[in-house]
Write an enzyme that holds these catalytic residues in place. Structure first.
Site, PDB file in Angstrom:
ATOM      1  N   ASP A 110     -60.044  19.900   6.616  1.00 25.28           N
ATOM      2  CA  ASP A 110     -59.155  19.208   7.548  1.00 25.28           C
ATOM      3  C   ASP A 110     -60.013  18.282   8.404  1.00 25.28           C
ATOM      4  OD1 ASP A 110     -57.394  18.315   9.434  1.00 25.28           O
ATOM      5  OD2 ASP A 110     -56.799  20.312  10.152  1.00 25.28           O
ATOM      6  N   ASN A 137     -58.651   7.176   4.822  1.00 18.16           N
ATOM      7  CA  ASN A 137     -57.306   6.959   4.282  1.00 18.16           C
ATOM      8  C   ASN A 137     -56.312   8.020   4.725  1.00 18.16           C
ATOM      9  OD1 ASN A 137     -55.296   5.948   2.177  1.00 18.16           O
ATOM     10  ND2 ASN A 137     -55.637   8.059   1.495  1.00 18.16           N
ATOM     11  N   LYS A 172     -68.144   9.039  12.991  1.00 20.87           N
ATOM     12  CA  LYS A 172     -69.226   9.469  13.892  1.00 20.87           C
ATOM     13  C   LYS A 172     -70.317  10.212  13.130  1.00 20.87           C
ATOM     14  CE  LYS A 172     -70.037  12.660  17.753  1.00 20.87           C
ATOM     15  NZ  LYS A 172     -69.394  13.588  18.715  1.00 20.87           N
ATOM     16  N   TYR A 205     -46.791   6.717  14.467  1.00 23.23           N
ATOM     17  CA  TYR A 205     -47.571   6.118  13.386  1.00 23.23           C
ATOM     18  C   TYR A 205     -48.079   4.731  13.790  1.00 23.23           C
ATOM     19  CZ  TYR A 205     -48.712   4.472   8.665  1.00 23.23           C
ATOM     20  OH  TYR A 205     -49.353   3.976   7.553  1.00 23.23           O
ATOM     21  N   LYS A 209     -52.072   3.571  14.138  1.00 21.80           N
ATOM     22  CA  LYS A 209     -52.708   2.524  13.336  1.00 21.80           C
ATOM     23  C   LYS A 209     -53.294   1.430  14.223  1.00 21.80           C
ATOM     24  CE  LYS A 209     -52.233   4.294   9.301  1.00 21.80           C
ATOM     25  NZ  LYS A 209     -53.421   4.729   8.544  1.00 21.80           N
TER      26      LYS A 209
END
Length: 667
Positions: A110, A137, A172, A205, A209
């Site tokens: 996850d 993605n 990171k 959403y 984005k």
């Protein structure tokens, strides 16, 4: 058919990429000078990825877009690590891929958690020894049936955690490894076109984005001034067939979407392009498919846009039959049949011998401004000049619009400049159809319909009056009431290109009402038509000074030449020429309309220098036949509905108008 189109797209992009690779090799062929120039950009050749040797890590990749990308990079010879939270589904996909490709690995984790992101990066490096490309993605749409105020906090947080925190944690960890090992990496963030326009019921959403694109920019900013180890880029793909889109679109809409593999070309490009081409940028995948060079080099709304061109056949006499009379060529672009007026001819002749004519033109257009200020009865500060009204229309649209702006137009309207400019600005206008019909001679603007379309997003209303292409005019009292009702934050562009042909008693005196109209109303006029100066390119807008200042922000100095300024001033003062033009047009428009009535040809009473009619034969045939007589008819076939056989004719000199009437009388 869809598969064939996709194959063509792939071949086109591969050819483009091959050409770019050849260009990249040019510095090696040119020697040390070119190499030093390349080095001066701050990007090293080692940062360019060769897919056959690359290791690509793709989050959320056991299905959908991620799986399609995994297959793309595996086919290119790259080693690929797929990822997902569902261990069972991940291993099922991994087994299927391993039957076809040797260099594929899977990590079930996850990535929205620190431990999951660390596991993905560390396991990938342990397996293949490095990572070259990370594609962020993995994403979730969150609730698709709730407005923003109804979304539970935990649902909101879950979307941001997956769509933003996950990419941050993976990036990171990868950047820390790259800085330690000095190994170049690139990060590709999968954004969405939703960031440009939003969408209902997708607020979480949308916000995520937008934040993801902020991550791309932040990586770019924090990497400035350092050795170019990290390259970050965002990609906005079109909607394709995935589980996410299936849950949002209706079945019929979903069935029209493309397969995820159509997205491969732009991700292949992002993974292999020189860092300087992509660092910190956001690429639109649909624009890249249509116009890859434009999207890469321009990276703005001009990608996929064609230049505004107009190629009148009257400019190409070599294409005409020998001996063809071109006396009626002016009719093609609705130009003044009387050509240049005597006062203008004299002013231009004198200007040529002026020893100061060679210098830069007066940037304030002082003499022309003073005359028009007195002519209209407005403040001189309320005038804005441009090289033709077309430039001022384009400027107004760019000034008052943005991607979220609503622009209201009539349908049809004069679209030569309007539509290309709106496309460049990324604006989809609201079109309000006309009322009435040609047969009943009552075509008119639907002002009430336009008013009903006004929302908080409305920024500009474009209204042509008298109208091109119908020739109709709005009742001046109705127009005044309409303008008085428009909210003050909205701009109204009132295009009056043909107003001087209209009967004086029917003209709306905008200048008289400027100070009382609450909205930012802008009157727009041109010297091209009535004043016969189309070749000199002079237009002007008139409005209140505060609105003129807004419109001037995108203007440039010296756009109207010395000679054009003098020509415009001379034309304004030549009252006798104006009388001849008006009287000829007034007499001939009435005569032609009456003749059309007698022939049973539906037509619209006009207040302009052209006449709309229902063509009794195929329009191309009419234009070709009349061309042989030296009459070049306008072509407005694309303006009206496909079921309508409407055409327009310029109101020209009597002898030219008669040729048109004689021809049409045979049908």
């Amino acid at each position: 058919m869809k598969r064939q189109i996709n194959n063509i797209r792939r071949r086109f992009i591969k050819i483009f990429l091959l050409g770019r690779k050849i260009i990249q090799k040019i510095p090696l062929l040119l020697g040390s000078t070119a190499a030093s120039r390349s080095a001066s950009t701050g990007f090293e050749p080692s940062a360019v990825v060769t897919l056959a040797d690359a290791v690509v890590v793709i989050t959320g990749s056991y299905r959908g877009i991620g799986l399609a990308l995994a297959e793309t990079f595996l086919e290119e010879g790259a080693a690929v690590v797929i990822n997902g939270r569902n261990q069972k589904a991940l291993h099922q996909t991994l087994n299927q891929l391993q039957n076809r490709f040797p260099k594929v690995f899977g990590v079930a984790s996850d990535i929205s958690t620190s431990s999951g992101a660390r596991l993905l990066i560390e396991e990938s490096i342990a397996k293949f020894g490095k990572i070259d490309v990370l594609i962020n993605n993995a994403a979730t749409s969150g609730p698709t049936d709730k407005k923003i105020w109804d979304i539970p906090e935990e649902k909101w947080s879950s979307v941001l955690k997956t769509n933003v925190t996950g990419p941050f944690l993976c990036s990171k960890k990868l950047i820390q490894w790259a800085r330690t090992t000095q190994h170049p990496v690139r990060i590709i963030n999968v954004s969405s076109g939703i960031v440009d326009n939003g969408a209902p019921l997708l607020s979480a959403y949308t916000v995520s984005k937008m934040a993801l694109e902020g991550l791309t920019l932040s990586i770019e900013e924090d990497c400035k001034g350092e050795k170019p180890l990290v390259t970050a880029v965002s990609i906005k793909p079109r909607s394709v067939m995935t589980n996410m889109t299936k849950g949002y679109y209706a079945a019929t809409e979903y069935g029209l979407l493309d397969d995820p593999n159509v997205l491969a070309p732009i991700f292949r490009f992002a993974a292999t392009a020189p860092p300087a081409e992509i660092m910190g940028k956001t690429f639109s995948e649909p624009a890249f498919q249509i116009d890859p060079v434009g999207e890469i080099v321009l990276n703005n709304n001009l990608s996929g846009i064609q230049a505004v061109t107009i190629g009148p056949e009257t400019f190409k006499p070599e294409n005409l039959s020998p001996g063809v009379n071109r006396a009626g060529a002016y009719m093609h672009l609705l130009q003044n049949p009387f050509r240049i007026c005597p006062a203008v001819a004299e002013a231009v002749t004198q200007a040529i011998f002026d020893p100061e004519i060679h210098g830069y033109p007066d940037p304030k257009y002082t003499d022309l401004r003073k005359f028009l200020s007195e002519y209209l009865g407005i403040s001189s500060d309320g005038l804005v000049f441009g090289p033709g009204a077309s430039e001022l229309i384009e400027r107004a649209l760019r000034t008052f619009s943005n991607r979220k702006a609503q622009i209201i137009l009539t349908r049809p309207t004069w679209g030569l400049i309007i539509w290309p400019t709106l496309t460049r600005c990324g604006v989809s206008p609201v079109e309000v159809p006309y009322k009435g019909r040609l047969k009943t001679k009552d075509i008119r603007h639907d002002l009430d319909g336009m008013y009903r379309q006004i929302t908080s997003a409305t920024r500009l209303i474009y209204l042509v009056n008298p109208c091109n292409p119908t020739g109709s005019i709005v009742n001046k009292d109705d127009l005044k009431d309409f303008l008085m009702s428009i909210p003050r934050h909205i701009a109204v562009l009132l295009d009056e290109a043909y107003v001087d042909y209209c009967e004086p008693e029917k003209q709306f005196n905008l200048a008289k009402h400027l100070e009382r109209i609450p909205c930012h109303v802008i009157g727009l006029r041109t010297f091209s038509k009535f004043f016969a100066l189309s070749g000199f390119r002079v237009g002007y807008a008139y409005t209140r000074p505060e609105t003129a200042e807004l419109l001037s922000r995108l203007g440039l100095p010296f756009t109207i030449s010395n000679i054009a300024q003098r020509a415009a001033l001379a034309a304004l003062k030549d009252v006798e020429f104006q009388r001849r033009v008006y009287e000829n047009n007034d007499r001939e428009r009435r005569r032609m309309s009456e003749a059309f009535d007698q022939m049973g040809i539906a037509n619209m009473p006009t207040h302009t220098s052209f006449l709309l009619f229902d063509c009794p034969l195929e329009r191309d045939r009419m234009r070709n036949d009349l061309k042989k007589e030296g009459i070049f008819m306008p072509n407005v076939d694309g303006v009206f509905e496909i079921t309508e056989n409407h055409a327009i004719t310029s109101i020209g000199l009597p002898e030219h108008n008669q040729k048109i009437l004689d021809y049409l009388s045979r049908f």
